[in-house]
Design a protein around this motif. Structure first.
Motif, PDB file in Angstrom:
ATOM      1  N   ALA A  79       0.829  -1.206   0.000  1.00 23.06           N
ATOM      2  CA  ALA A  79       0.000   0.000   0.000  1.00 23.06           C
ATOM      3  C   ALA A  79       0.868   1.262   0.000  1.00 23.06           C
ATOM      4  N   ILE A  80       1.933   1.265   0.798  1.00 20.05           N
ATOM      5  CA  ILE A  80       2.798   2.449   0.872  1.00 20.05           C
ATOM      6  C   ILE A  80       3.381   2.775  -0.498  1.00 20.05           C
ATOM      7  N   ARG A  81       3.851   1.770  -1.237  1.00 21.76           N
ATOM      8  CA  ARG A  81       4.393   2.000  -2.583  1.00 21.76           C
ATOM      9  C   ARG A  81       3.328   2.629  -3.494  1.00 21.76           C
ATOM     10  N   THR A  82       2.107   2.139  -3.398  1.00 23.79           N
ATOM     11  CA  THR A  82       1.012   2.685  -4.206  1.00 23.79           C
ATOM     12  C   THR A  82       0.751   4.139  -3.833  1.00 23.79           C
ATOM     13  N   TYR A  83       0.684   4.428  -2.552  1.00 23.17           N
ATOM     14  CA  TYR A  83       0.403   5.792  -2.104  1.00 23.17           C
ATOM     15  C   TYR A  83       1.507   6.756  -2.530  1.00 23.17           C
ATOM     16  N   VAL A  84       2.756   6.331  -2.452  1.00 29.40           N
ATOM     17  CA  VAL A  84       3.867   7.179  -2.887  1.00 29.40           C
ATOM     18  C   VAL A  84       3.744   7.475  -4.385  1.00 29.40           C
ATOM     19  N   LYS A  85       3.448   6.456  -5.184  1.00 32.56           N
ATOM     20  CA  LYS A  85       3.270   6.656  -6.628  1.00 32.56           C
ATOM     21  C   LYS A  85       2.128   7.629  -6.920  1.00 32.56           C
ATOM     22  N   ALA A  86       1.126   7.662  -6.039  1.00 29.87           N
ATOM     23  CA  ALA A  86      -0.033   8.536  -6.226  1.00 29.87           C
ATOM     24  C   ALA A  86       0.198   9.951  -5.689  1.00 29.87           C
ATOM     25  N   GLY A  87       1.391  10.215  -5.119  1.00 31.17           N
ATOM     26  CA  GLY A  87       1.694  11.568  -4.658  1.00 31.17           C
ATOM     27  C   GLY A  87       1.615  11.779  -3.158  1.00 31.17           C
ATOM     28  N   PHE A  88       1.512  10.703  -2.383  1.00 31.04           N
ATOM     29  CA  PHE A  88       1.483  10.817  -0.923  1.00 31.04           C
ATOM     30  C   PHE A  88       2.891  10.611  -0.367  1.00 31.04           C
ATOM     31  N   HIS A  89       3.164  11.268   0.762  1.00 25.51           N
ATOM     32  CA  HIS A  89       4.480  11.178   1.393  1.00 25.51           C
ATOM     33  C   HIS A  89       4.300  10.973   2.888  1.00 25.51           C
ATOM     34  N   ILE A  90       5.152  10.157   3.490  1.00 27.22           N
ATOM     35  CA  ILE A  90       5.092   9.919   4.937  1.00 27.22           C
ATOM     36  C   ILE A  90       5.491  11.203   5.655  1.00 27.22           C
ATOM     37  N   THR A  91       4.617  11.640   6.561  1.00 26.48           N
ATOM     38  CA  THR A  91       4.874  12.858   7.325  1.00 26.48           C
ATOM     39  C   THR A  91       4.973  12.602   8.823  1.00 26.48           C
ATOM     40  N   ASP A  92       4.533  11.435   9.266  1.00 25.88           N
ATOM     41  CA  ASP A  92       4.578  11.123  10.693  1.00 25.88           C
ATOM     42  C   ASP A  92       4.462   9.613  10.862  1.00 25.88           C
ATOM     43  N   THR A  93       5.028   9.113  11.958  1.00 25.66           N
ATOM     44  CA  THR A  93       4.923   7.706  12.321  1.00 25.66           C
ATOM     45  C   THR A  93       4.588   7.643  13.803  1.00 25.66           C
ATOM     46  N   TYR A  94       3.629   6.804  14.171  1.00 28.49           N
ATOM     47  CA  TYR A  94       3.159   6.734  15.544  1.00 28.49           C
ATOM     48  C   TYR A  94       2.491   5.389  15.785  1.00 28.49           C
ATOM     49  N   MET A  95       2.218   5.111  17.026  1.00 25.45           N
ATOM     50  CA  MET A  95       1.495   3.897  17.406  1.00 25.45           C
ATOM     51  C   MET A  95       0.012   4.228  17.493  1.00 25.45           C
ATOM     52  N   ARG A  96      -0.817   3.297  17.041  1.00 23.60           N
ATOM     53  CA  ARG A  96      -2.267   3.495  17.167  1.00 23.60           C
ATOM     54  C   ARG A  96      -2.938   2.158  17.433  1.00 23.60           C
ATOM     55  N   PRO A  97      -4.098   2.201  18.092  1.00 26.75           N
ATOM     56  CA  PRO A  97      -4.798   0.944  18.374  1.00 26.75           C
ATOM     57  C   PRO A  97      -5.391   0.337  17.106  1.00 26.75           C
ATOM     58  N   THR A  98      -5.335  -0.987  17.030  1.00 24.21           N
ATOM     59  CA  THR A  98      -5.949  -1.750  15.945  1.00 24.21           C
ATOM     60  C   THR A  98      -6.711  -2.907  16.589  1.00 24.21           C
ATOM     61  N   PRO A  99      -7.467  -3.663  15.815  1.00 24.19           N
ATOM     62  CA  PRO A  99      -8.134  -4.837  16.398  1.00 24.19           C
ATOM     63  C   PRO A  99      -7.147  -5.852  16.992  1.00 24.19           C
ATOM     64  N   ASN A 100      -5.875  -5.775  16.577  1.00 26.71           N
ATOM     65  CA  ASN A 100      -4.845  -6.709  17.064  1.00 26.71           C
ATOM     66  C   ASN A 100      -3.853  -6.040  18.009  1.00 26.71           C
ATOM     67  N   GLY A 101      -4.266  -4.956  18.681  1.00 22.84           N
ATOM     68  CA  GLY A 101      -3.381  -4.258  19.608  1.00 22.84           C
ATOM     69  C   GLY A 101      -2.735  -3.041  18.973  1.00 22.84           C
ATOM     70  N   MET A 102      -1.782  -2.444  19.679  1.00 24.49           N
ATOM     71  CA  MET A 102      -1.104  -1.246  19.203  1.00 24.49           C
ATOM     72  C   MET A 102      -0.151  -1.616  18.058  1.00 24.49           C
ATOM     73  N   LYS A 103      -0.218  -0.848  16.975  1.00 20.74           N
ATOM     74  CA  LYS A 103       0.622  -1.100  15.800  1.00 20.74           C
ATOM     75  C   LYS A 103       1.198   0.228  15.296  1.00 20.74           C
ATOM     76  N   GLU A 104       2.387   0.133  14.686  1.00 15.86           N
ATOM     77  CA  GLU A 104       3.008   1.317  14.111  1.00 15.86           C
ATOM     78  C   GLU A 104       2.289   1.707  12.821  1.00 15.86           C
ATOM     79  N   CYS A 105       2.061   2.985  12.672  1.00 18.12           N
ATOM     80  CA  CYS A 105       1.270   3.515  11.573  1.00 18.12           C
ATOM     81  C   CYS A 105       1.971   4.761  11.011  1.00 18.12           C
ATOM     82  N   HIS A 106       1.861   4.965   9.704  1.00 15.92           N
ATOM     83  CA  HIS A 106       2.355   6.186   9.068  1.00 15.92           C
ATOM     84  C   HIS A 106       1.165   7.056   8.702  1.00 15.92           C
ATOM     85  N   CYS A 107       1.340   8.349   8.868  1.00 12.16           N
ATOM     86  CA  CYS A 107       0.425   9.325   8.256  1.00 12.16           C
ATOM     87  C   CYS A 107       1.095   9.755   6.977  1.00 12.16           C
ATOM     88  N   MET A 108       0.344   9.735   5.883  1.00  9.42           N
ATOM     89  CA  MET A 108       0.865  10.142   4.580  1.00  9.42           C
ATOM     90  C   MET A 108      -0.008  11.260   4.031  1.00  9.42           C
TER      91      MET A 108
END
Length: 172
Positions: free
Chosen positions: A137-166
């Motif tokens: 997904a990240i490769r697709t988003y970069v090709k579409a003009g999105f860039h990672i601007t932040d990285t943080y932990m967030r809750p998911t159904p499987n616990g806390m996971k690292e996430c990028h804001c693009m």
């Protein structure tokens, strides 16, 4: 942010797909989608549970205001998008039908929903969140003009996971 009853068609982007209001039958179908691991973290609860809890597109008001269906030229559901309003930002949430993942359709879908977000909210920043391990997904988003601007932990159904804001910025 309102979801109009008109569809938006972006054939010039290179794929014959359109954005429509997310109908009840689309919501039910999305709840039946089943992704293979490790993407199964994106599986939705059952329709019965979403409707009972009135969360996400199980809430008819949220479904109408924030969610849209992505349909192919034959009118089949191929994905969905959420246009989530934040302060001066429209956050995109999206999903592609599991059997279509990994076949090169992602770039057209991301271009389509980004164009629609810009049409709806031209003065707002467009961003999205992605789990940091989801390199496809990240490769697709970069090709579409999105860039990672932040990285943080967030809750998911499987616990806390690292996430990028693009953020969308096609000029950089």
């Amino acid at each position: 942010m309102k979801n109009t009853n008109n569809s938006s068609n972006y054939n010039s982007i290179g794929a014959n797909m359109t954005i429509h209001p997310l109908a009840l039958e689309h919501a039910i179908e999305i709840c039946n989608w089943s992704y293979n691991p490790p993407y199964d973290i994106y599986n939705w609860p059952t329709w019965k549970q979403l409707k009972k809890d009135e969360i996400e597109f199980g809430d008819p008001v949220l479904r109408k205001e924030q969610y849209s269906a992505i349909l192919d030229i034959q009118g089949h559901l191929i994905g969905f998008v959420q246009f989530f309003p934040m302060s001066n930002v429209t956050r995109l949430g999206l999903g592609l039908r599991p059997d279509l993942c990994g076949h090169g359709l992602g770039m057209s879908v991301v271009a389509l929903i980004t164009a629609e977000a810009l049409r709806r909210t031209p003065d707002q920043e467009i961003d999205l969140e992605v789990l940091s391990w989801n390199l496809r997904a990240i490769r697709t988003y970069v090709k579409a003009g999105f860039h990672i601007t932040d990285t943080y932990m967030r809750p998911t159904p499987n616990g806390m996971k690292e996430c990028h804001c693009m953020c969308y910025n096609p000029s950089t």
